[in-house]
Design a protein around this motif. Structure first.
Motif, short mmCIF file in Angstrom:
data_model
loop_
_atom_site.label_atom_id
_atom_site.label_comp_id
_atom_site.label_asym_id
_atom_site.label_seq_id
_atom_site.Cartn_x
_atom_site.Cartn_y
_atom_site.Cartn_z
N LEU A 117 -3.03 -3.96 1.96
CA LEU A 117 -4.06 -3.60 2.92
C LEU A 117 -3.97 -2.09 3.11
O LEU A 117 -2.91 -1.57 3.44
N HIS A 118 -5.08 -1.40 2.83
CA HIS A 118 -5.12 0.04 2.99
C HIS A 118 -5.46 0.37 4.44
O HIS A 118 -6.53 -0.02 4.94
N ILE A 119 -4.56 1.08 5.11
CA ILE A 119 -4.64 1.32 6.55
C ILE A 119 -5.46 2.57 6.83
O ILE A 119 -5.21 3.63 6.24
N GLY A 120 -6.42 2.46 7.73
CA GLY A 120 -7.15 3.63 8.22
C GLY A 120 -6.56 4.09 9.54
O GLY A 120 -5.81 3.36 10.20
N SER A 132 -3.75 4.36 1.56
CA SER A 132 -3.64 4.32 3.02
C SER A 132 -3.60 5.71 3.63
O SER A 132 -3.06 6.64 3.04
N ALA A 133 -4.13 5.80 4.85
CA ALA A 133 -4.01 7.01 5.65
C ALA A 133 -2.82 6.93 6.59
O ALA A 133 -2.54 7.88 7.32
N THR A 161 0.83 -1.20 0.00
CA THR A 161 0.00 0.00 0.00
C THR A 161 0.87 1.25 0.00
O THR A 161 2.00 1.23 0.46
N ARG A 162 0.30 2.32 -0.54
CA ARG A 162 0.98 3.62 -0.57
C ARG A 162 0.13 4.64 0.19
O ARG A 162 -1.09 4.69 0.02
N VAL A 163 0.78 5.43 1.05
CA VAL A 163 0.07 6.45 1.81
C VAL A 163 -0.29 7.60 0.86
O VAL A 163 0.55 8.06 0.09
N ILE A 164 -1.54 8.03 0.92
CA ILE A 164 -1.95 9.18 0.12
C ILE A 164 -1.84 10.45 0.96
O ILE A 164 -2.00 10.40 2.18
N PRO A 165 -1.55 11.60 0.31
CA PRO A 165 -1.53 12.87 1.06
C PRO A 165 -2.96 13.28 1.39
O PRO A 165 -3.58 14.09 0.73
N ALA A 166 -3.49 12.67 2.44
CA ALA A 166 -4.94 12.64 2.68
C ALA A 166 -5.46 13.79 3.53
O ALA A 166 -6.65 13.85 3.83
N ARG A 167 -4.57 14.72 3.95
CA ARG A 167 -5.02 15.84 4.78
C ARG A 167 -5.24 17.06 3.89
O ARG A 167 -4.33 17.52 3.21
N LEU A 168 -6.50 17.56 3.88
CA LEU A 168 -6.91 18.67 3.01
C LEU A 168 -7.51 19.79 3.85
O LEU A 168 -7.91 19.57 5.00
N TRP A 169 -7.66 20.96 3.24
CA TRP A 169 -8.37 22.06 3.87
C TRP A 169 -9.48 22.54 2.94
O TRP A 169 -9.34 22.50 1.71
N ALA A 170 -10.58 22.93 3.55
CA ALA A 170 -11.73 23.41 2.78
C ALA A 170 -12.33 24.61 3.51
O ALA A 170 -12.04 24.86 4.69
#
Length: 344
Positions: free
Chosen positions: A204-207, A174-175, A66-75
């Protein structure tokens, strides 16, 4: 003892805050390695580069790709207020289960991702979890507008985002990183292959639930998180061939354990695993019968966590806590950027 005999407090321990690694060791394979055997009381101390001394030709190391995605965003809310979004799990093409940092973010509020598409809050999932539907796929925007979601106990900024990826990482989703794999380098992989060891991959994609402490006093009452995983046919074949040859399957990380033992539940008679794709809700507590995993590479885990319970199921709660006490005494580094254990 069965899992029903334990309380969550049985998986607690005191960790001095300065033992929590804030930055990774360079090079990766220079992390320390604590080696323990399940059938004898010995502990050995070395560095990860030397892991091959404890493995045999024909053993198979199974790694999470699995690869970690840059999952933190701002809105922005319609009022202009800023909201933090942490993408946890993709539910549909445009829809993600997310953690929301901000007040009064409820359906059907519309949000504007900074540098990205509009979105809508479509459901509350309890606590700060929300179902967020974007007007188009968010993934193409992530490299530009997203940030790497480091665990909450890491306070140092990460200079190189790739340092929170394993060298095996190829499948985004993954997160969090599968941290046992962070210790491998291309040089070490070649060294192990030259020794007659081989590697096989799964996903396995990690939460972020993986870091959450168990709050129920009876750990069997904890609602285990589900994670998407895949054991491909070629990896299943290699595992079954390894077991038939009497060699060991070495799981690199608790995520690999979870995937392997999930695949064991659907194996045909005479096989150890079958190919598997889908969500797993496997909860491994002391008393669990391991069908596939013969040895485990893992980091040092948080108190009262499902990961500490998993390694306790594999090696015995008392043995694990004894090894942790020794690691603390000898100044091992703990958690995601910390040192490693090899459990044989």
């Amino acid at each position: 003892m069965s899992s029903a005999s334990y309380k969550t407090s049985d998986f607690d321990y005191e960790l001095p805050p300065d033992r929590i690694a804030q930055t990774p060791v360079e090079p990766r394979h220079n992390a320390r390695l604590l080696v323990m055997w399940r059938d004898r009381p010995d502990l050995e101390h070395t560095i990860f580069w030397e892991i091959g001394r404890y493995l045999n030709p024909g053993d198979l190391l199974v790694v999470n790709e699995t690869r970690v995605i840059p999952a933190r965003l701002w809105a922005r809310k319609p009022s202009g207020g800023r909201v933090e979004l942490l993408l946890l799990k993709k539910i549909a093409d445009h829809t993600w289960e997310s953690l929301v940092g901000g007040k009064r973010v409820r359906p059907p509020m519309r949000l504007q991702v900074e540098g990205g598409p509009p979105a809508e809050v479509v459901a509350e999932l309890g606590g700060s979890r929300r179902l967020i539907r974007f007007t188009e796929p968010i993934e193409p925007y992530l490299p530009q507008v997203g940030q790497m979601p480091l665990p909450p106990y890491i306070h140092e900024p990460l200079r190189d985002p790739e340092r929170y990826q394993t060298v095996f990482a190829r499948e985004p989703g993954s997160a969090a990183a599968p941290t046992a794999g962070l210790h491998f380098t291309p040089e070490l992989i070649e060294r192990l292959k030259a020794q007659g060891l081989s590697f096989a991959g799964l996903v396995l994609h990690i939460g972020l639930d993986t870091f959450a402490p168990v709050t129920e006093e009876d750990p069997t009452q904890h609602r285990i998180h589900t994670e998407w995983c895949e054991l491909p046919p070629e990896t299943a074949e290699r595992i079954n061939a390894t077991k038939r040859a009497g060699k060991r399957v070495v799981a690199v990380g608790t995520t690999s354990v979870r995937t392997l033992e999930t695949a064991a539940r659907v194996a045909a008679p005479g096989e150890w695993v079958a190919p598997f794709v889908g969500p797993t809700d496997l909860y491994i507590l002391p008393g669990f019968e391991f069908r596939v995993v013969d040895a485990l590479v893992t980091n040092f885990h948080l108190p009262r966590s499902t990961l500490l319970m998993l390694v306790s199921a594999f090696a015995g709660r008392e043995r694990i806590l004894e090894a942790y006490r020794e690691a603390i005494r000898l100044n091992y580094r703990f958690y995601s950027f910390g040192d490693a254990m090899l459990i044989l």
